[in-house]
Design an enzyme around this catalytic site. Structure first.
Site, PDB file in Angstrom:
ATOM      1  N   LEU A 409       0.841  -1.196   0.000  1.00 58.60           N
ATOM      2  CA  LEU A 409       0.000   0.000   0.000  1.00 58.60           C
ATOM      3  C   LEU A 409       0.874   1.244   0.000  1.00 58.60           C
ATOM      4  CD1 LEU A 409      -2.748  -1.191   2.497  1.00 58.60           C
ATOM      5  CD2 LEU A 409      -2.967  -0.891   0.020  1.00 58.60           C
ATOM      6  N   GLU A 410       1.144   1.760  -1.184  1.00 59.25           N
ATOM      7  CA  GLU A 410       2.052   2.887  -1.293  1.00 59.25           C
ATOM      8  C   GLU A 410       1.386   4.230  -1.008  1.00 59.25           C
ATOM      9  OE1 GLU A 410       4.387   2.548  -4.824  1.00 59.25           O
ATOM     10  OE2 GLU A 410       4.640   0.397  -4.523  1.00 59.25           O
ATOM     11  N   ASN A 411       0.086   4.193  -0.734  1.00 58.44           N
ATOM     12  CA  ASN A 411      -0.582   5.402  -0.260  1.00 58.44           C
ATOM     13  C   ASN A 411      -0.546   5.487   1.257  1.00 58.44           C
ATOM     14  OD1 ASN A 411      -2.389   3.099  -0.403  1.00 58.44           O
ATOM     15  ND2 ASN A 411      -3.990   4.468   0.361  1.00 58.44           N
TER      16      ASN A 411
END
Length: 584
Positions: A409-411
């Site tokens: 999850l790069e957010n």
């Protein structure tokens, strides 16, 4: 993971919730942030304090309000403080970083140590107008006080510099206190020569594992770092008031002491505390059932972005863990779903997909579902969404036969609720559940970062963290130096942060692109990957950075993606796979 065909993007590594290193360089000018790379790549060494050295900052502890400081959105508060009765509170906005700056008188051609105690997310400390190389340093976040420290050298005619503190656009308010510009007296300072700090108090040991023991103690107000001693021998030096001592033997009692350090010297040792490692049962920490001791992970693309289209059956046998990319968010908060892209995968059917998963599992492989990627926006921020996340993933595991989950999850993640969600999933799936993570480099620079905290929170059920060593620019290593991506030092010095920050060696893997087309930057040849694996596990093949000890239980390596690997003739897996499997 990257879902487009643009070779300049590759597998995601662009920080979407906060400024990436590249963005810092674009957005800051002049006296603002030039990046930690400018700080440490300049090669400046920390100067040895002389008798005449003083703190040249005025109103360094903000006891006189903001006197001597110029702030855009700053004030002083009475609590919390690091020392004294006041501290700075800077309040960034959507268009302002909340910077506070001071012009400090200095001597030409001299070396100074700049430090400050800070609290909050994305807090920066720097100096500009040095006459040589302007410097800066930062922390991604801390719920308690932590110290930022760097050094700079003045030019031959420099008589003053600007030192500054600031947060980041749209982030929460930050706190700062006890600023120091320590070095030769420039004639305008308000500080004094420091004294040797007192011994730290309150040393305590946390919950031990079979190979590590966490320690914490009370901060010492004038300390710049702390030394940790195990059975009388120094084993670590840290800047914060906590450390995890790793590499220990199961079922063994150890004695620990801590000292405080600043430019004037080292304090006496603290009172000793004893702690005993658990028996461990001979098994590595974490979950994952019968994942090999040394494993290769590969991401399989459920889409066509120009890389070779594959079925699961076509993934080479060198891959031990296959991460299917990706599960996507639904309209229900926290919940995810997965739909096979049969059209994009040349008619690959769901029944064939499920059969191929079963065949891989019969061959001893693990097939997991990856959540997120570059475009993934799954949000787990409360108990309800944590429950939805766990329930929906377990449903996918039952439907397709997945062995576990990969968190990509790069957010951003919320450590509290992501940990809650993964523990709920573990309770449903049992001890065979495979949990992997693929954080960006910036997410693993500090144990106070949410991704790192999540990994440590679930250490007893975590299989491996395969950090993405690419698309990131230069980053700090565990020795405090900055290393450029694409080198063996970048892999080893950044892995060292995780290895010394609390993760077991079996929970650390090296994530790299399979080819130059697999990422926008940071590709390294398989030979460099193998050198890094040897450096960390055996102490051979190192570059300029060599870890203080070896980690023979290092898990292995990961790549984005099996498809890009196939496009390049499987050169990556053919070289790295046998090397990983031959590790001791």
């Amino acid at each position: 993971m990257e879902r487009t065909s643009s070779p300049s993007s590759g597998r995601p590594g662009v920080l979407r919730r906060s400024p990436s290193p590249a963005r810092w360089r674009r957005l800051f000018r002049g006296g603002a942030l030039a990046g930690t790379a400018a700080l440490l790549l300049s090669g400046l060494a920390v100067g040895t304090a002389q008798a005449a050295d003083v703190n040249n900052a005025q109103n360094a502890g903000f006891e006189s309000g903001l006197a001597g400081w110029t702030c855009t959105n700053g004030t002083t508060v009475g609590s919390p403080t690091h020392g004294g009765a006041a501290a700075l509170k800077g309040s960034p906005t959507a268009s302002d970083t909340g910077q506070c700056a001071q012009t400090v008188k200095v001597k030409p051609d001299s070396t100074y140590t700049l430090s400050a105690w800070v609290q909050g997310s994305y807090v920066y400390l720097g100096a500009s107008g040095t006459g040589t190389t302007d410097v800066s340093t930062w922390t991604p976040g801390s719920s308690g006080w932590s110290q930022l420290t760097t050094t700079f050298k003045t030019g031959a005619s420099t008589s003053s510099v600007q030192v500054y503190l600031h947060g980041w656009y749209g982030q929460a308010a930050y706190l700062a206190d006890d600023v120091s510009v320590f070095g030769p007296d420039g004639g305008g300072g308000g500080g004094t020569t420091p004294s040797v700090p007192g011994a730290p108090g309150g040393l305590a040991a946390g919950a031990a594992s079979a190979t590590s023991i966490p320690l914490s103690w009370n901060p010492v107000s004038n300390a710049t770092s702390y030394n940790v001693y195990r059975d009388g021998t120094k084993v670590q030096s840290v800047t914060g008031a906590s450390a995890t001592v790793t590499g220990l033997t199961a079922a063994t009692t150890y004695s620990f002491q801590v000292t405080a350090v600043n430019a004037a010297g080292e304090s006496p040792k603290s009172a000793a505390v004893s702690a005993t490692t658990t028996s461990g049962g001979g098994n590595p920490p974490g979950g994952g059932g019968n994942v090999p001791k040394h494993a290769v992970t590969g991401y399989w693309q459920n889409f066509d972005n120009g890389a070779a289209v594959q079925t699961i059956a076509q993934v080479p046998s060198q891959y031990d863990i296959i991460a299917v990319s990706f599960a996507d968010a639904t309209s229900t908060p926290g919940a995810v779903s997965f739909t096979l892209d049969s059209a994009g995968l040349k008619g690959y059917t769901v029944d064939q997909f499920k059969a191929d998963i079963r065949a891989k599992q019969a061959a001893g492989k693990k097939v997991i579902i990856s959540v997120g990627g570059q475009n993934g926006t799954v949000s787990v921020t409360n108990s309800a969404s944590a429950t939805n996340f766990a329930n929906s993933l377990y449903s996918l595991m039952q439907t397709y036969g997945f062995d576990g989950v990969d968190i990509d999850l790069e957010n951003g993640v919320n450590a509290t609720y992501m940990s809650q969600a993964l523990r709920a999933l573990s309770a449903k799936a049992g001890s065979s559940l495979v949990i992997t993570m693929a954080p960006q480099t910036i997410d693993m620079q500090s144990t106070s970062a949410e991704y790192f905290k999540t990994a440590l929170n679930i250490k007893d059920i975590l299989t491996v963290v395969n950090m993405q060593y690419y698309n990131s620019g230069s980053m700090l290593g565990c020795d405090g130096k900055v290393y450029s991506q694409g080198s063996v030092d970048f892999l080893t010095a950044l892995a060292c942060i995780q290895l010394e920050g609390g993760l077991a060696p079996s929970q650390v893997g090296l994530g790299v692109p399979a080819s130059t087309r697999g990422a926008g930057s940071g590709y390294v040849s398989p030979a460099i990957v193998n050198n890094a694996l040897d450096c960390l596990s055996k102490g051979t093949g190192c570059g300029s950075f060599k870890p203080s000890r070896t980690y023979p239980d290092l898990r292995g390596a990961m790549t984005w993606s099996t498809n890009w690997d196939a496009t390049a003739g499987n050169a990556w897996s053919n070289a790295v796979g046998p090397h990983v499997h031959a590790m001791p």
